[in-house]
Design an enzyme around this catalytic site. Structure first.
Site, mmCIF file in Angstrom:
data_model
loop_
_atom_site.group_PDB
_atom_site.id
_atom_site.type_symbol
_atom_site.label_atom_id
_atom_site.label_comp_id
_atom_site.label_asym_id
_atom_site.label_seq_id
_atom_site.Cartn_x
_atom_site.Cartn_y
_atom_site.Cartn_z
ATOM 1 N N CYS A 48 0.820 -1.217 0.000
ATOM 2 C CA CYS A 48 0.000 0.000 0.000
ATOM 3 C C CYS A 48 0.852 1.264 0.000
ATOM 4 O O CYS A 48 0.321 2.362 0.115
ATOM 5 C CB CYS A 48 -0.929 0.001 1.202
ATOM 6 S SG CYS A 48 -0.092 0.364 2.748
ATOM 7 N N CYS A 51 4.925 1.517 3.787
ATOM 8 C CA CYS A 51 6.312 1.381 4.272
ATOM 9 C C CYS A 51 7.123 2.599 3.850
ATOM 10 O O CYS A 51 7.899 3.149 4.648
ATOM 11 C CB CYS A 51 6.940 0.101 3.714
ATOM 12 S SG CYS A 51 5.967 -1.378 3.976
ATOM 13 N N CYS A 151 4.283 -7.437 4.174
ATOM 14 C CA CYS A 151 3.950 -8.012 2.849
ATOM 15 C C CYS A 151 5.185 -8.638 2.227
ATOM 16 O O CYS A 151 5.140 -9.767 1.741
ATOM 17 C CB CYS A 151 3.394 -6.934 1.925
ATOM 18 S SG CYS A 151 1.969 -6.066 2.567
ATOM 19 N N CYS A 189 3.327 -3.435 9.610
ATOM 20 C CA CYS A 189 2.382 -3.028 8.560
ATOM 21 C C CYS A 189 1.789 -1.676 8.927
ATOM 22 O O CYS A 189 0.654 -1.590 9.324
ATOM 23 C CB CYS A 189 1.298 -4.101 8.395
ATOM 24 S SG CYS A 189 0.299 -3.928 6.918
ATOM 25 N N HIS A 230 3.776 -7.914 25.201
ATOM 26 C CA HIS A 230 3.016 -8.092 26.441
ATOM 27 C C HIS A 230 3.934 -8.014 27.677
ATOM 28 O O HIS A 230 3.607 -7.355 28.665
ATOM 29 C CB HIS A 230 2.321 -9.455 26.359
ATOM 30 C CG HIS A 230 1.568 -9.868 27.565
ATOM 31 N ND1 HIS A 230 0.368 -9.309 27.931
ATOM 32 C CD2 HIS A 230 1.842 -10.839 28.496
ATOM 33 C CE1 HIS A 230 -0.069 -9.900 29.033
ATOM 34 N NE2 HIS A 230 0.801 -10.820 29.397
ATOM 35 N N CYS A 233 4.729 -4.362 28.391
ATOM 36 C CA CYS A 233 3.612 -3.427 28.241
ATOM 37 C C CYS A 233 3.326 -2.699 29.558
ATOM 38 O O CYS A 233 3.308 -3.322 30.629
ATOM 39 C CB CYS A 233 2.368 -4.204 27.811
ATOM 40 S SG CYS A 233 0.920 -3.147 27.612
ATOM 41 N N CYS A 254 -6.125 -3.545 31.190
ATOM 42 C CA CYS A 254 -5.467 -4.220 30.060
ATOM 43 C C CYS A 254 -6.449 -4.366 28.899
ATOM 44 O O CYS A 254 -7.660 -4.473 29.097
ATOM 45 C CB CYS A 254 -5.007 -5.583 30.562
ATOM 46 S SG CYS A 254 -4.679 -6.778 29.283
ATOM 47 N N CYS A 260 -6.398 -7.487 22.109
ATOM 48 C CA CYS A 260 -4.960 -7.195 22.006
ATOM 49 C C CYS A 260 -4.137 -8.462 21.745
ATOM 50 O O CYS A 260 -4.298 -9.469 22.420
ATOM 51 C CB CYS A 260 -4.475 -6.524 23.289
ATOM 52 S SG CYS A 260 -2.749 -6.018 23.166
ATOM 53 N N CYS A 269 7.810 -1.882 20.293
ATOM 54 C CA CYS A 269 6.825 -0.779 20.272
ATOM 55 C C CYS A 269 6.549 -0.147 21.645
ATOM 56 O O CYS A 269 6.449 1.078 21.746
ATOM 57 C CB CYS A 269 5.508 -1.245 19.659
ATOM 58 S SG CYS A 269 5.646 -1.674 17.920
ATOM 59 N N CYS A 281 0.278 1.998 19.551
ATOM 60 C CA CYS A 281 -1.063 1.447 19.299
ATOM 61 C C CYS A 281 -1.882 1.178 20.561
ATOM 62 O O CYS A 281 -3.069 1.508 20.633
ATOM 63 C CB CYS A 281 -0.949 0.137 18.520
ATOM 64 S SG CYS A 281 -0.027 0.268 16.990
ATOM 65 N N CYS A 287 -2.829 -3.895 20.144
ATOM 66 C CA CYS A 287 -1.819 -4.380 19.201
ATOM 67 C C CYS A 287 -2.504 -5.422 18.321
ATOM 68 O O CYS A 287 -3.143 -6.345 18.834
ATOM 69 C CB CYS A 287 -0.642 -5.004 19.957
ATOM 70 S SG CYS A 287 0.506 -5.880 18.863
ATOM 71 N N CYS A 290 1.041 -6.789 13.990
ATOM 72 C CA CYS A 290 1.369 -6.545 12.577
ATOM 73 C C CYS A 290 2.756 -6.998 12.169
ATOM 74 O O CYS A 290 3.048 -7.048 10.975
ATOM 75 C CB CYS A 290 1.152 -5.074 12.233
ATOM 76 S SG CYS A 290 2.492 -3.978 12.758
HETATM 77 FE FE1 FSX Z 1 2.516 -3.995 3.228
HETATM 78 FE FE2 FSX Z 1 4.135 -1.651 2.486
HETATM 79 FE FE3 FSX Z 1 1.364 -3.039 5.192
HETATM 80 FE FE4 FSX Z 1 1.376 -1.238 3.499
HETATM 81 O O1 FSX Z 1 3.727 -1.145 0.861
HETATM 82 S S1 FSX Z 1 3.421 -3.909 5.161
HETATM 83 S S2 FSX Z 1 0.327 -3.268 3.199
HETATM 84 S S3 FSX Z 1 1.415 -0.873 5.690
HETATM 85 O O2 FSX Z 1 3.047 -0.483 3.273
HETATM 86 O O3 FSX Z 1 3.953 -3.466 2.121
HETATM 87 FE FE1 SF4 Z 2 -0.627 -7.528 27.195
HETATM 88 FE FE2 SF4 Z 2 -2.097 -6.108 25.459
HETATM 89 FE FE3 SF4 Z 2 -2.746 -6.210 28.053
HETATM 90 FE FE4 SF4 Z 2 -0.586 -4.874 27.238
HETATM 91 S S1 SF4 Z 2 -2.731 -4.389 26.751
HETATM 92 S S2 SF4 Z 2 -0.743 -6.251 29.030
HETATM 93 S S3 SF4 Z 2 0.112 -6.191 25.578
HETATM 94 S S4 SF4 Z 2 -2.729 -7.948 26.590
HETATM 95 FE FE1 SF4 Z 3 3.617 -2.561 17.214
HETATM 96 FE FE2 SF4 Z 3 1.513 -4.168 17.558
HETATM 97 FE FE3 SF4 Z 3 1.161 -1.677 16.708
HETATM 98 FE FE4 SF4 Z 3 2.284 -3.504 15.085
HETATM 99 S S1 SF4 Z 3 0.158 -3.542 15.869
HETATM 100 S S2 SF4 Z 3 2.970 -1.393 15.403
HETATM 101 S S3 SF4 Z 3 3.475 -4.718 16.558
HETATM 102 S S4 SF4 Z 3 1.943 -2.303 18.716
#
Ligand code: FSX
Ligand code: SF4
Ligand code: SF4
Length: 306
Positions: A48, A51, A151, A189, A230, A233, A254, A260, A269, A281, A287, A290
């Site tokens: 998309c 990245c 991806c 992602c 986790h 966190c 939580c 999550c 993160c 996030c 979370c 991703c």
């Molecule tokens: Fe994939 Fe790159 Fe997700 Fe997008 O292009 S990792 S769909 S956020 O950005 O490849």
């Molecule tokens: Fe674990 Fe998500 Fe709860 Fe944080 S919010 S303690 S990562 S389950």
């Molecule tokens: Fe980080 Fe989870 Fe957010 Fe991905 S979805 S950027 S691993 S907190």
């Protein structure tokens, strides 16, 4: 205002405050600067462009400094001034001239169905180059490949349930066709800008052998992906006490019951945070896992009704 090369060196050695990437990378970036900037080519396949957008959000170092001073970026579809046949010919010219010496960055998956024609990325003298053809050719010539984003690293959204394009990860594609070039995965992602720049600088500075040694079992550099979300966190105390938040915005609970996926996700993160370190996030959502190979199908549903 862009930094001068001298200022950038000072920034990397810590004499200017606020370098975004962790301290361990400061000497690495400095040494990378002292060496000739390596040739880097960036392909975009089935993704998309998130990245590319994410790396452009690098706060410190500024992306202009990375692109102009740390690497010699010969091709990047989103930001390059050139376009069309001229640009695509240049891509192949650099690859041939620097065979065995350049780093290939790949963003997006590689679709193989219908002879790869779901993703045509260039045309020269009437020949349409598919992502599969170009990834195979340039991937075979590169010193190393860095798969940017989930991806490219694992197939991600383009390879999820219902896909008709035959999308594959770069590593999966290389394995299928016997291409031996080493692959470093930088999933997400999109991935955090520090993960992309930091992994690239680590590879430039330390070389391929040392880089391969710090990869985990799914090809990710452990300095960025070595810790479980986790376990690190700030809401863990609530999880341990069984106190669940009924909404995304309520802070004293939580988010596990909201869906999550932190317990099955590994990245930094919670400590690095996003957008220059201001948030991440789980603060206002969950979370969704991703960075993991089973994203998105294995992480769905992302949210669970409270
Ligand atoms: Fe994939 Fe790159 Fe997700 Fe997008 O292009 S990792 S769909 S956020 O950005 O490849
Ligand atoms: Fe674990 Fe998500 Fe709860 Fe944080 S919010 S303690 S990562 S389950
Ligand atoms: Fe980080 Fe989870 Fe957010 Fe991905 S979805 S950027 S691993 S907190």
């Amino acid at each position: 205002m862009s930094l001068s090369r001298r200022d950038f060196v000072k920034l990397c050695t810590g004499t200017v405050a606020g370098f975004g990437i962790s301290q361990m990378y400061n000497p690495a970036v400095l040494h990378a600067l002292e060496k000739a900037a390596p040739n880097v080519l960036w392909l975009q396949g089935q993704g998309c462009t998130g990245c590319s957008v994410s790396i452009l959000n690098s706060v410190n170092p500024k992306i202009a400094d990375v692109l102009l001073k740390v690497i010699n970026l010969g091709y990047q579809p989103t930001i390059m001034a050139g376009e069309g046949e001229v640009a695509f010919k240049h891509l192949y010219k650099v690859a041939k001239e620097k065979k065995g010496q350049f780093i290939l960055l790949v963003e997006g998956a590689v679709p193989l169905a219908e002879a790869g024609r779901y993703c045509v990325i260039g045309e020269v003298e009437g020949h349409e180059y598919t992502m599969a053809e170009t990834t195979a050719e340039l991937g075979s010539m590169a010193a190393a490949v860095v798969s940017l984003g989930t991806c490219a690293a694992y197939g991600g959204i383009p390879a999820s349930k219902g896909s008709v394009t035959g999308a594959m990860s770069v590593k999966g594609f290389f394995d299928k066709y016997g291409i031996k070039t080493p692959v470093v995965n930088v999933p997400g992602c999109p991935p955090h800008p520090d993960w992309m720049i930091g992994s690239l600088v680590f590879a430039i500075e330390n070389g391929l052998e040392a880089t391969v040694k710090v990869l985990d079992s799914v090809g990710r550099p452990t300095p960025f992906y070595g810790k479980n979300i986790h376990d690190n966190c700030p809401y863990l105390k609530y999880f341990d006490a069984g106190t669940m938040s009924p909404t995304f915005t309520k802070k004293d609970g939580c988010r596990y019951d909201l869906g999550c996926k932190g317990p099955s996700t590994n990245s930094d993160c919670p400590t690095r945070k996003w957008n220059g370190g201001v948030n991440w996030c789980v603060e206002n959502s969950v979370c969704i896992g991703c960075v993991e190979p089973d994203f998105p199908d294995g992480k769905s549903p992302f949210y669970v009704a409270g």
